[in-house]
Motif scaffolding. Structure first.
Motif, PDB file in Angstrom:
ATOM      1  N   LEU A  10       0.797  -1.225   0.077  1.00 34.90           N
ATOM      2  CA  LEU A  10      -0.056  -0.071  -0.208  1.00 34.90           C
ATOM      3  C   LEU A  10       0.786   1.296   0.087  1.00 34.90           C
ATOM      4  CD1 LEU A  10      -2.678  -1.254   2.678  1.00 34.90           C
ATOM      5  CD2 LEU A  10      -2.809  -1.185   0.081  1.00 34.90           C
ATOM      6  N   ASP A  14      -3.319   5.416  -1.644  1.00 35.67           N
ATOM      7  CA  ASP A  14      -4.270   4.374  -1.280  1.00 35.67           C
ATOM      8  C   ASP A  14      -4.831   5.104  -0.016  1.00 35.67           C
ATOM      9  OD1 ASP A  14      -3.847   2.332  -3.105  1.00 35.67           O
ATOM     10  OD2 ASP A  14      -1.972   1.787  -1.911  1.00 35.67           O
ATOM     11  N   ALA A  23      -4.340   4.647   3.690  1.00 32.81           N
ATOM     12  CA  ALA A  23      -4.851   3.041   4.136  1.00 32.81           C
ATOM     13  C   ALA A  23      -3.555   2.359   4.493  1.00 32.81           C
ATOM     14  CB  ALA A  23      -5.524   2.405   3.029  1.00 32.81           C
ATOM     15  N   ARG A  26      -5.734  -3.458   3.864  1.00 31.56           N
ATOM     16  CA  ARG A  26      -6.300  -4.119   2.676  1.00 31.56           C
ATOM     17  C   ARG A  26      -7.056  -5.141   2.885  1.00 31.56           C
ATOM     18  NH1 ARG A  26      -4.205  -7.171  -1.301  1.00 31.56           N
ATOM     19  NH2 ARG A  26      -5.409  -7.595  -2.950  1.00 31.56           N
ATOM     20  N   GLU A  35     -11.954  -5.408  -2.964  1.00 36.03           N
ATOM     21  CA  GLU A  35     -11.051  -5.007  -1.912  1.00 36.03           C
ATOM     22  C   GLU A  35     -11.717  -3.839  -1.188  1.00 36.03           C
ATOM     23  OE1 GLU A  35      -7.029  -4.409  -3.638  1.00 36.03           O
ATOM     24  OE2 GLU A  35      -7.559  -2.289  -4.139  1.00 36.03           O
ATOM     25  N   LEU A  37     -10.295  -0.649   1.546  1.00 37.02           N
ATOM     26  CA  LEU A  37      -8.978  -0.368   2.177  1.00 37.02           C
ATOM     27  C   LEU A  37      -9.331   0.538   3.333  1.00 37.02           C
ATOM     28  CD1 LEU A  37      -7.253   1.298  -1.112  1.00 37.02           C
ATOM     29  CD2 LEU A  37      -6.808  -1.080  -0.135  1.00 37.02           C
TER      30      LEU A  37
END
Length: 73
Positions: A10, A14, A23, A26, A35, A37
């Protein structure tokens, strides 16, 4: 057909799906392969309910405690 999502680190682009912060977690949903985050705070808030529904729980929140410029493990 099962969708496979490649594991990746990440990065700062993200963002948490709940609040928009960076983020560090995940979650790949087992049923759809989609997905989600999360920042570390929101990941802890939903982990107990969400983790059993995931095929992958990628937690990089330990990076929050690394000093700037230190190499990643």
């Amino acid at each position: 057909m099962t969708a496979a999502v490649a594991t990746r680190h990440l990065n700062t682009l993200d963002r948490c799906d709940r609040c928009g912060a960076q983020a560090y977690v995940r979650a790949v949903l087992e049923s759809s392969g989609g997905e989600l985050l999360f920042c570390a705070h929101h990941a802890r808030a939903v982990e107990a309910n969400l983790r059993p529904l995931t095929s992958e729980w990628q937690d990089e929140s330990a990076r929050l405690h690394q000093k700037a410029g230190s190499p990643e493990d």
